[in-house]
Every structure is written in structure tokens, then in C-alpha cells.
Design a protein around this motif. Structure first.
Motif, PDB file in Angstrom:
ATOM      1  N   VAL A 163      -9.390  -0.022   2.037  1.00  0.00           N
ATOM      2  CA  VAL A 163      -9.929  -1.066   0.801  1.00  0.00           C
ATOM      3  C   VAL A 163      -9.122  -0.184  -0.365  1.00  0.00           C
ATOM      4  N   ASN A 164      -8.455  -1.089  -1.263  1.00  0.00           N
ATOM      5  CA  ASN A 164      -7.735  -0.554  -2.244  1.00  0.00           C
ATOM      6  C   ASN A 164      -7.818  -1.763  -3.434  1.00  0.00           C
ATOM      7  N   ARG A 165      -8.329  -1.545  -4.650  1.00  0.00           N
ATOM      8  CA  ARG A 165      -8.308  -2.491  -5.921  1.00  0.00           C
ATOM      9  C   ARG A 165      -6.834  -2.720  -6.254  1.00  0.00           C
ATOM     10  N   CYS A 166      -6.656  -3.817  -6.208  1.00  0.00           N
ATOM     11  CA  CYS A 166      -5.256  -4.418  -6.803  1.00  0.00           C
ATOM     12  C   CYS A 166      -5.326  -5.578  -7.259  1.00  0.00           C
ATOM     13  N   PHE A 167      -5.024  -5.414  -8.852  1.00  0.00           N
ATOM     14  CA  PHE A 167      -5.112  -6.803  -9.693  1.00  0.00           C
ATOM     15  C   PHE A 167      -6.537  -6.825  -9.543  1.00  0.00           C
ATOM     16  N   GLN A 170      -7.164  -5.266  -1.863  1.00  0.00           N
ATOM     17  CA  GLN A 170      -6.257  -5.539  -0.544  1.00  0.00           C
ATOM     18  C   GLN A 170      -7.096  -4.436   0.630  1.00  0.00           C
ATOM     19  N   TYR A 226      -7.631  -3.650   4.801  1.00  0.00           N
ATOM     20  CA  TYR A 226      -7.314  -3.646   6.446  1.00  0.00           C
ATOM     21  C   TYR A 226      -8.403  -3.699   7.409  1.00  0.00           C
ATOM     22  N   GLN A 232       0.308 -10.084  -4.187  1.00  0.00           N
ATOM     23  CA  GLN A 232      -1.258  -9.883  -4.573  1.00  0.00           C
ATOM     24  C   GLN A 232      -1.379 -10.447  -5.911  1.00  0.00           C
TER      25      GLN A 232
END
Lengths: 296, 296
Positions: free
Chosen positions: A20-24, A28, A30, A81
Motif C-alpha cells: 500500500v502506498n499513498r499516492c495523490f 496504490q 497490490y 494516478q
């Protein structure tokens, strides 16, 4: 927050969250899961805007990648994104085929356009491919249902690049009740007439040309006729694979004319087949699917 | 078209063009050249908007990457091309260190934060590093002059991520006559006080702490005082390297206060150290450098 949607997915027994990655204004992520269709583990990426994380149903785009790719290429390089965050859209990128892993011996071929990374999103009928290469069933049945059960998805549009553009056009017209919109970037428009597709279909289907026809996007469009109010296709005008006959874009245009399927086809000057081209046009594809979702 | 600028660079004897891809209204290119500073071949990427391709002088951003990266990471994953196309900005990404190649035996270390991929953008004084690890001279003298002679560059701002954020702050304040603007993403703010930097500087400088001080961004800012009307720094609030003390962001804030250097410092909720964070904020950094270039 709609409590009926558990956005941490902690209750899921089917999905394993890999990252899990914070993006805007979103995340995001997987996931991997064991696929019944391919009998292998499969991995996909999914971008969830904050609206989805809060449980609100959002329109989704299913993006099918091209030869040699996995979920990483588009997730790292296509730059979807920001626009998905702005509009509140979900973006899903599956792998391009089953793959060998510990305990899974999946057939392969040394040619990059056959075997692992090159499923063409069809269900193979010939050995050794038929055992695992059931990507049509994986995409339109298994993954489709899994996504709808695990995420707050309102409607699904389908798009893709190159071999994945073929997949988007083929599956979008073969299963129009599943998708509200179709677009493609630099698609292989007539797989049965390209050297790439001929090599793959010889392996996957053998000599039965009726199976080839069911796996050719332009033939499928001619066969089923208009299904969408419009579809959007972008093609780099300096794409080397257009020049050498792998893409057969004119076949798509002819098929849409015969099928009375409105097609916006844009040849973009100087652009090639790379992710530099994809990032240049992807925002307009996201907006196309967004508009179609609003009308659905 | 200004004929004084040969945008095909065919006359250059210093640069070898490795690739060109159309991307938005411009070209993403890669070049390599033999560096006198590092005594190795060096590669950089450069995005040239159509204004630059037509010979018009444009503001440029020099982006220094973080540990383990080369020019590819930011060029593929940071998503700077669209905004640079819109504004007409040039974006340059050099490598993070000299590297071994055929005929070049460059010192290295098994730790990812020392040696190849981890230059810290300093000129090393200790063996075996001093032979090739002269990245300060490479960036601010050799590459700087080469870029100005080969491309239609108006002014240069400097930015970077993590170790490259350290490089941008350090070189921006050590050589303020060279740059019109400074920003940083998730920077190593006090290399001499982070475990990463201490390991590297023990190798590159030995025990001479006066050399460490000249390679510490926060100490440099305190030493030279205000140089820019404002600088911009973004930091993920959930960055694991912030939590474990590698970044020392508070030291930068203290140094800017003492130096009366206006600093916009933004801790972005939930964001980590990845390129998903970089892509989230990079447009605002490009706009920062654009505004500063207009004022210069």
C-alpha cells in the motif's frame, strides 16, 4: 464512511495485500490471489481514490498490459494516478499471463510474443497451453467477480496497450454486458493477421481458424456490431510496430465502419509505442471512461 | 526556429545520444559522455519541451536522485514530463555516482548507502573513493557547463529526492550563483547526523569533521545564510526514514530559522518515501522553480 464496505479488506480470505502506498488522494495497492482459471497465483495492482476508501461506489477502469509486461509497468510508468484521484476512479492492472513460480510449472516459449507475458487474453485450447493459459476466463469471469465483491465498484470500463489494446477491444465487444466503455492505446487490432498473433494462436489454438476468428478484435467487432456509443483509440504515428504490420489499425477502422460502431481514432504525430506515449494520452482515456460511466 | 541552436546536436563531439522518445509536446532524451571529473562515462536524461527543440531558451530543473537510483527512476516514475511540457521547462536527471563499466574499475561497497549509487554529491578526499567520486565537481562544474553549452538553457534550479534532496540543498547553498531556485523532496537534511551519511562520510572524508561540515546541508545553510527568496520542501509524514532519523527534517527547519532563509516545509499526511509520493508533489516543485525563474 459506509460501514458495509471494509476498505482494509481484513475479512477477505481470497486476497493477500502485498503493498500500500499513498499516492495523490488515494492509495496504490497490490494484491495477489490463487486463481482457479489459471491454477496459479495472480497479482494485480489497484488504485483506490479516497472516495472508494471511504466506501463510496466508484467507476473503475480495467487496464490490460502489452507483451512482456506485468502489473508494474503501467502502475509505475503510465501516470494514471493523478487523474484517477481527481475524478474518483478506480484503476486495476492485472498481469498479462499466468507465470511459473514455486510449485507452478507453467508452459513458456523463448519468443517474447508467445507464452508467459503474452497470453493475448484468450483461453487456449491446445496443449501445453490449455492447462494454465485461460486469461479470458480469468479477466471476464474470475477477476471481474472478485473485484466487484471486494471493492466498491460502480461500473467497469476496459482499456489496454498493444496486446492489451487487443484484449480490451476483443473482450469489450465479446462481453459487452460486462463493460460500460472501451478504449485502446496502440492496439493490436487484428491479431490473426499480425506475425505476433499468428505465432501465438498457432500455439494456443492450432489450425482451427474459427477459434482464431473468435480471438481477433476487428473480426469480433464486425460480427457483433455496435455495442458502445463511441470508442476511443490513440495510436502513435511513428510507432515502429504500426509500420511493420503488427497493429493493423486500418482493419479496426474498416470493422467499425462496417459495424456502424462510432470510433474516435487519433494518430499522434511523432509518437512511438512506449510508455512515454501512453502517459501522453492516458488522461484523455480516463476521462473517456469517466464520461461513459456517468451515462451508464 | 533559432538556427544558432542545433537541436539535433549532430555537431556535438562531447555527447552521445542514447535514445529519443516523443512525450507530450517535447522529447525525453538520454545522453552519455566521458566525464573528466569522475573519469568514467556518465549518463543523464533530459526532457526538452518543443520550445527548447525550436531553439528558445527555457528555464531548467536539475534533479538529483536518491540512494540506489540512476537517471531511470525519476524519468520513468516521477511524472514530470506533462508539467514541463505545459510550462516549457527543461528537466535534467544525472546519475547518482560514477559506476564500473568495461575498462572502468570504480570502488564500491556492499552497503547500499556507500559507494556506487550513493555519492552524496561530494568530492571524496580519501582512497579509494577520491579517484572517481567527484560528483560535486561533476554536477556544479562539468555537467553544468556542458548543459549550458549544448542546450538552450535560460536559468537552472536544483531539486532532488532523499540523498538527492541533500544534494540539492547542499549545492544550492554552497554555489548560489549557479542556481536560481532550490527545492527538495524528502531530503536527507543533515547527512553528518544520519547513520547513512556517517557511514558514507567516514569512507569519503575519513575523520576530518571540517569536511563533514562542508557536506552537511543544514550546516551549510546556517553558514551562508539566506540565498533565495524562498525554498520549498515536501516530506511524507509516514516516511519510515523520517521516523528512524535518516532525514533530520527538524535540523533543516532550525537552520533556515537561524539563517533567516524562508522555508515552505510541508509534511504530507500518510505519504511515504516512494515515487508514489514524488509524483504526488512534483508538479508543485516544477511550478516553484518556474516562478523563481520568472523572477530571476
Amino acid at each position: 464512511m459506509n460501514n458495509s464496505y471494509n476498505h482494509s479488506l481484513s475479512a477477505s480470505t481470497q486476497l493477500t495485500q502485498k503493498s500500500v502506498n499513498r499516492c495523490f488522494d488515494g492509495e496504490q495497492r497490490y494484491y495477489s490471489h490463487q486463481s482457479a482459471a489459471t491454477k496459479t497465483p495472480m497479482t494485480f495492482s489497484i488504485y483506490l481514490p479516497d472516495e472508494a476508501l471511504a466506501g463510496q461506489r466508484c467507476p473503475a477502469i480495467l487496464y490490460l498490459s502489452g507483451l512482456t509486461c506485468n502489473a508494474d509497468n503501467v502502475t509505475h510508468k503510465a501516470h494514471f494516478q493523478q487523474k484517477c484521484s481527481e475524478l474518483g476512479m478506480i484503476f486495476i492492472a492485472p498481469d498479462t499471463s499466468p507465470r511459473s513460480s514455486e510449485g507452478n510449472d507453467v508452459a513458456n516459449d523463448e519468443r517474447y510474443f508467445v507464452g508467459q507475458g503474452a497470453s493475448y487474453y484468450v483461453d487456449a485450447t491446445q496443449a501445453p497451453w490449455a492447462e494454465h493459459f485461460n486469461m479470458q476466463s480469468y479477466i471476464v469471469d474470475e477477476l471481474y467477480d472478485l473485484l466487484r465483491s471486494e471493492f466498491p465498484i460502480d461500473s467497469i470500463g476496459i482499456t489496454g496497450h498493444s496486446m492489451g489494446g487487443h484484449g480490451a477491444l476483443l473482450l469489450g465487444f465479446k462481453f459487452p454486458s460486462k463493460f460500460v466503455s472501451v478504449s485502446a492505446l496502440s492496439p493490436v487490432c487484428a491479431a490473426s493477421e499480425s506475425a505476433w498473433g499468428q505465432a501465438a494462436y498457432t500455439e494456443y489454438f492450432g489450425d482451427d481458424k474459427s477459434l482464431w476468428a473468435q480471438a481477433d478484435a476487428s473480426q469480433m467487432i464486425e460480427q457483433v456490431g455496435q455495442q458502445y456509443s463511441s470508442i476511443l483509440v490513440d495510436q502513435g504515428a511513428a510507432d515502429e510496430f504500426l509500420a511493420d504490420g503488427q497493429l493493423q489499425t486500418s482493419k479496426l477502422q474498416q470493422a467499425c465502419t462496417k459495424a456502424k460502431q462510432p470510433l474516435t481514432l487519433r494518430y499522434q504525430a511523432d509518437h512511438d509505442h512506449s510508455y512515454y506515449f501512453i502517459q501522453t494520452v492516458i488522461n484523455e482515456h480516463i476521462e473517456h471512461h469517466w464520461r461513459m460511466a456517468q451515462l451508464s
